[in-house]
Design an enzyme around this catalytic site. Structure first.
Site, PDB file in Angstrom:
ATOM      1  CG  ASP A 247       0.499  -4.032   2.307  1.00  0.00           C
ATOM      2  OD1 ASP A 247       0.503  -4.877   3.075  1.00  0.00           O
ATOM      3  OD2 ASP A 247       1.202  -2.829   2.207  1.00  0.00           O
TER       4      ASP A 247
ATOM      5  CE  LYS B 269       3.462  -5.539   4.230  1.00  0.00           C
ATOM      6  NZ  LYS B 269       2.933  -4.468   5.094  1.00  0.00           N
TER       7      LYS B 269
ATOM      8  CD  GLU C  97       7.817   0.567   7.326  1.00  0.00           C
ATOM      9  OE1 GLU C  97       7.097  -0.456   6.946  1.00  0.00           O
ATOM     10  OE2 GLU C  97       8.104   1.448   6.921  1.00  0.00           O
TER      11      GLU C  97
ATOM     12  CG  ASP D  24      -0.350   0.027   2.589  1.00  0.00           C
ATOM     13  OD1 ASP D  24       0.851  -0.048   2.681  1.00  0.00           O
ATOM     14  OD2 ASP D  24      -1.204  -0.100   3.387  1.00  0.00           O
ATOM     15  CB  SER D  25       4.488   1.942  -0.141  1.00  0.00           C
ATOM     16  OG  SER D  25       4.633   0.569  -1.113  1.00  0.00           O
TER      17      SER D  25
ATOM     18  CD  GLU E 230       0.703  -1.260   7.873  1.00  0.00           C
ATOM     19  OE1 GLU E 230       0.470  -0.386   8.726  1.00  0.00           O
ATOM     20  OE2 GLU E 230       1.082  -0.938   6.813  1.00  0.00           O
TER      21      GLU E 230
END
Ligand code: KIV
Length: 297
Positions: free
Chosen positions: A96, A126, A195, A57-58, A128
């Protein structure tokens, strides 16, 4: 003669088998992950021998020009995952799950993860954070979909963390971070992204966990490393975080190429004969005679 690459213990044609990541950790072989957002990038990452591709999602920032990842939608990740999986064959493609696509309930998390796999072609997803995400991860793994965890700096909740800052910098915070990673492993995650955490914390997490850790801004001792495509290739005008190493300056290459194109168009140097379609002389003469007659009335 077998064409099995010597670096893989259990290679089968095509996709890198997911259990191979555990074997790589066991053998001390570093795992390489990069983000990608379209088919050419997927193809290039595959050709370069990358092990894992993250449709991150970057993209919200590096592709769509937003200030953060928060507004990224499931549909955006879904479409980009379709593009990437058309280009990448061997790497494991991880989609993501964007903010808002898994927080409400385990059911919401499972149904959106299923979409990313079924419609997007992702091999894994993925999520978070720890906390409620642990339950979501367990539910998705229970539905048969591999899950990658992500702790430390979690951009979807950067506001709560006080911004895009390194995490786990006190002994207490470091301990909590490793607890989160362990809880995600216990929930069935096949790997954990760390991260922006101090190298000492990443080293301890890597030694504690059985599953591989993939670091970004987490020092040299994680089991693998990930970088964002645009950051590492210099294809992004913003200031990249300190943990980024630039391997190319595509921004400068592209700007230079576009400026030369603009000069050529303005001067008439482009297009040349080799870029132009011709027609048989006879047909052209007939056509030109007809258009001249019509123009003459
Ligand atoms: O979205 C992303 O690109 C990520 C990486 C920074 C791990 O989550």
């Amino acid at each position: 003669m077998s064409d099995k690459p010597s670096r893989y213990a259990s290679w089968t044609a095509g996709k890198l088998p997911l259990p191979e990541l555990l074997e790589m950790k066991r053998r001390g072989e570093k795992i390489v992950m990069v983000t990608a957002y379209d088919a050419p990038a997927g193809r290039l990452a595959d050709a370069a021998g990358v092990d894992l591709i993250l449709v991150g999602d970057s993209s919200g920032m590096v592709v769509h020009g937003r200030e953060s990842t928060v507004a990224v939608t499931l549909e955006e990740i879904l479409v980009m995952t379709q593009w990437v999986t058309r280009g990448a064959k061997r790497p494991i493609v991880v989609a993501d799950m964007p903010f808002g696509s898994y927080e409400a309930s385990d059911e919401q998390a499972v149904s959106n993860a299923v979409r990313l796999v079924k419609e997007g072609g992702a091999d894994a997803v993925k999520l978070e954070r720890g906390g409620t995400t642990v339950s979501r991860a367990r539910a998705i793994v229970g539905a048969g979909i591999p899950v990658m965890g992500h702790v430390g700096l979690t951009p979807q909740t950067a506001t709560v963390l006080g911004g895009f800052k390194a995490q786990g910098r006190t002994a207490e915070r470091a301990r909590l971070l490793i607890e989160e990673a362990k809880a995600l492993e216990a929930a069935g995650c096949f790997a954990i992204v760390l991260e922006a955490v101090p190298a000492a914390v990443a080293r301890a997490a890597t030694n504690t966990l059985t599953v591989p850790t993939i670091g970004i801004g987490a020092g040299p001792d994680t089991d693998g490393q990930v970088l964002v495509w645009h950051d590492m290739l210099g294809y992004y005008e913003g200031r990249a975080p300190r943990f980024v190493k630039r391997y190319a300056d595509l921004g400068a290459v592209i700007t230079d190429a576009l400026a030369r194109f603009a000069d050529d168009v303005r001067s008439g140097a482009f297009p040349e004969e080799q870029h132009t379609y011709a027609m048989p002389d006879q047909e052209r003469e007939t056509f030109e005679a007809e258009t001249t007659r019509k123009a003459g009335g």
